[in-house]
Motif scaffolding. Structure first.
Motif, PDB file in Angstrom:
ATOM      1  N   ALA A  92     -44.250  35.743  84.801  1.00 25.28           N
ATOM      2  CA  ALA A  92     -44.452  35.305  83.419  1.00 25.28           C
ATOM      3  C   ALA A  92     -44.771  33.811  83.361  1.00 25.28           C
ATOM      4  O   ALA A  92     -45.661  33.372  82.610  1.00 25.28           O
ATOM      5  CB  ALA A  92     -43.207  35.616  82.589  1.00 25.28           C
ATOM      6  N   THR A  93     -44.050  33.044  84.154  1.00 27.59           N
ATOM      7  CA  THR A  93     -44.261  31.591  84.170  1.00 27.59           C
ATOM      8  C   THR A  93     -45.670  31.239  84.615  1.00 27.59           C
ATOM      9  O   THR A  93     -46.371  30.434  83.985  1.00 27.59           O
ATOM     10  CB  THR A  93     -43.247  30.915  85.109  1.00 27.59           C
ATOM     11  OG1 THR A  93     -41.921  31.166  84.634  1.00 27.59           O
ATOM     12  CG2 THR A  93     -43.476  29.409  85.168  1.00 27.59           C
ATOM     13  N   THR A  94     -46.125  31.844  85.709  1.00 25.94           N
ATOM     14  CA  THR A  94     -47.434  31.484  86.248  1.00 25.94           C
ATOM     15  C   THR A  94     -48.575  31.959  85.356  1.00 25.94           C
ATOM     16  O   THR A  94     -49.592  31.275  85.233  1.00 25.94           O
ATOM     17  CB  THR A  94     -47.595  32.031  87.688  1.00 25.94           C
ATOM     18  OG1 THR A  94     -48.742  31.415  88.281  1.00 25.94           O
ATOM     19  CG2 THR A  94     -47.779  33.548  87.721  1.00 25.94           C
ATOM     20  N   LEU A  95     -48.417  33.093  84.694  1.00 27.11           N
ATOM     21  CA  LEU A  95     -49.474  33.558  83.800  1.00 27.11           C
ATOM     22  C   LEU A  95     -49.649  32.621  82.612  1.00 27.11           C
ATOM     23  O   LEU A  95     -50.774  32.281  82.220  1.00 27.11           O
ATOM     24  CB  LEU A  95     -49.175  34.982  83.321  1.00 27.11           C
ATOM     25  CG  LEU A  95     -49.272  36.081  84.391  1.00 27.11           C
ATOM     26  CD1 LEU A  95     -48.886  37.432  83.804  1.00 27.11           C
ATOM     27  CD2 LEU A  95     -50.676  36.137  85.003  1.00 27.11           C
ATOM     28  N   VAL A  96     -48.539  32.168  82.032  1.00 29.78           N
ATOM     29  CA  VAL A  96     -48.604  31.258  80.889  1.00 29.78           C
ATOM     30  C   VAL A  96     -49.176  29.906  81.318  1.00 29.78           C
ATOM     31  O   VAL A  96     -50.071  29.344  80.665  1.00 29.78           O
ATOM     32  CB  VAL A  96     -47.212  31.081  80.255  1.00 29.78           C
ATOM     33  CG1 VAL A  96     -47.234  29.958  79.214  1.00 29.78           C
ATOM     34  CG2 VAL A  96     -46.752  32.378  79.612  1.00 29.78           C
ATOM     35  N   LEU A  97     -48.662  29.385  82.433  1.00 26.29           N
ATOM     36  CA  LEU A  97     -49.103  28.065  82.888  1.00 26.29           C
ATOM     37  C   LEU A  97     -50.572  28.084  83.318  1.00 26.29           C
ATOM     38  O   LEU A  97     -51.319  27.132  83.038  1.00 26.29           O
ATOM     39  CB  LEU A  97     -48.225  27.592  84.037  1.00 26.29           C
ATOM     40  CG  LEU A  97     -46.804  27.182  83.657  1.00 26.29           C
ATOM     41  CD1 LEU A  97     -45.971  26.905  84.908  1.00 26.29           C
ATOM     42  CD2 LEU A  97     -46.814  25.939  82.755  1.00 26.29           C
ATOM     43  N   ALA A 137     -52.926  30.038  82.200  1.00 21.43           N
ATOM     44  CA  ALA A 137     -53.754  30.129  80.994  1.00 21.43           C
ATOM     45  C   ALA A 137     -53.926  28.749  80.360  1.00 21.43           C
ATOM     46  O   ALA A 137     -55.037  28.359  79.969  1.00 21.43           O
ATOM     47  CB  ALA A 137     -53.125  31.102  79.998  1.00 21.43           C
ATOM     48  N   ALA A 138     -52.824  27.997  80.275  1.00 20.63           N
ATOM     49  CA  ALA A 138     -52.897  26.658  79.692  1.00 20.63           C
ATOM     50  C   ALA A 138     -53.691  25.701  80.573  1.00 20.63           C
ATOM     51  O   ALA A 138     -54.476  24.876  80.079  1.00 20.63           O
ATOM     52  CB  ALA A 138     -51.482  26.111  79.484  1.00 20.63           C
ATOM     53  N   TYR A 168     -46.836  21.812  85.211  1.00 23.30           N
ATOM     54  CA  TYR A 168     -47.331  23.001  85.911  1.00 23.30           C
ATOM     55  C   TYR A 168     -46.631  23.178  87.249  1.00 23.30           C
ATOM     56  O   TYR A 168     -46.106  24.251  87.555  1.00 23.30           O
ATOM     57  CB  TYR A 168     -48.844  22.864  86.109  1.00 23.30           C
ATOM     58  CG  TYR A 168     -49.503  24.034  86.812  1.00 23.30           C
ATOM     59  CD1 TYR A 168     -50.099  25.061  86.078  1.00 23.30           C
ATOM     60  CD2 TYR A 168     -49.554  24.113  88.203  1.00 23.30           C
ATOM     61  CE1 TYR A 168     -50.721  26.134  86.711  1.00 23.30           C
ATOM     62  CE2 TYR A 168     -50.172  25.181  88.844  1.00 23.30           C
ATOM     63  CZ  TYR A 168     -50.749  26.185  88.094  1.00 23.30           C
ATOM     64  OH  TYR A 168     -51.353  27.245  88.734  1.00 23.30           O
TER      65      TYR A 168
END
Length: 315
Positions: free
Chosen positions: A251-256, A258-259, A293
């Motif tokens: 979850a962390t890597t997908l959000v980061l 994307a940003a 990140y």
């Protein structure tokens, strides 16, 4: 060799005796904090438990090795640090510490950190630390930094080795997981530093450092930032599905990611005139995001390791 004639004893005496804080600054404590954190994560997420005293001592000596690299870097780079606004107040160019003192401190801490890590943990980890110090001080600082716009790309390996060293402390070797942690930092380094170079380009130009912004211009640098950001994006998910990953990491890597990709796309779309008009606001935000990140990726790995004994971390 670096010309240190401008930083002789006269300048040092004029500024007064060095304080303890000046020697701490030689160790680059901000960079050291990243070294300590990523090395500690590498050690703690490894599948082999380490005695707390051994772990503490190992991280301490890895930190000293990182500080040794910083002192050697400040010794050699005193001439260019003196003409860059971002670095001219460092202890050596400011005359608070003599260049030979910085060199002596760097060499002494290099020897102490490597030998003590070997005695506290294992000699493979110690050799890895010695190679990392050599890579940062000689390969990056003395050779690459002043000779090629690929300085950050290749030299970034030095900052990416600490989690592998931490892993080696625990396991005595290298694995796919430790290589992925290396790749996360290694691929992150170019967009991180090139974002800084976009709004600090005058410093590098004045110092004659061949950063990509100086040799190829800002438009090319923006394209490279996007390219490396896209190349970085798969590394986090690969870690997330590895043995040290889990749903928190995913979850962390997908959000980061994307940003981060969105930020790189915004930078790519900007012109020099647009960026100058708002004082590189987008680039500065991307640089700050890059700090979060890397930290949050390693924090997510640490959270997975902390929850795993309770049956809540990992897959």
């Amino acid at each position: 060799m670096t010309d240190t004639s401008a930083f002789d004893g006269t300048a040092h005496d004029a500024a007064g005796e060095a304080r303890f804080g000046d020697y701490v600054q030689l160790l680059k404590p901000r960079v050291m904090s990243l070294v300590v954190f990523t090395a500690a994560v590498g050690l703690l997420v490894a599948p082999v438990p380490v005695h707390p005293l051994v772990a503490f001592a190992s991280i301490l000596f890895i930190a000293l090795g990182g500080g040794a690299s910083g002192a050697l870097n400040m010794w050699y780079d005193a001439d260019i640090d003196a003409v860059m606004r971002r670095t001219q107040r460092r202890p050596v160019p400011a005359g608070r510490v003599g260049p030979q003192d910085a060199l002596a401190l760097g060499l002494a801490l290099s020897g102490i950190s490597v030998v003590m890590l070997g005695l506290a943990a294992n000699w493979f980890a110690a050799a890895f630390l010695a190679f990392t110090i050599f890579f940062y001080a000689v390969v990056y600082t003395i050779w690459l930094k002043r000779s090629t716009p690929q300085n950050i790309v290749i030299g970034g390996a030095a900052g990416a080795f600490p989690p592998m060293i931490g892993w080696a402390v625990a396991t005595g070797g290298i694995s796919a997981e430790s290589v992925l942690m290396f790749l996360l930092t290694f691929m992150w380094t170019p967009p991180h530093f090139w974002a800084l170079a976009l709004f600090m380009n005058d410093d590098y130009s004045r110092a004659g450092v061949p950063m990509l912004t100086v040799t190829h211009g800002r438009p090319a640098t923006r394209r490279h930032i996007l390219g490396y950001t896209l190349a970085l994006a798969p590394v986090g998910p690969a870690l997330a599905v590895s043995q040290i990953g889990g749903p928190i990491m995913l979850a962390t890597t997908l959000v980061l990611n994307a940003a981060f990709v969105a930020g790189a796309l915004r930078i790519r779309a900007r012109s020099d005139a647009t960026a100058a008009a708002d004082h590189y606001a987008v680039e500065k935000r991307f640089f700050k995001l890059s700090l979060a990140y890397l930290f949050l990726h390693f924090a997510a790995l640490l959270a997975e390791a902390a929850l795993r004994p309770w049956g809540m971390g990992g897959w």
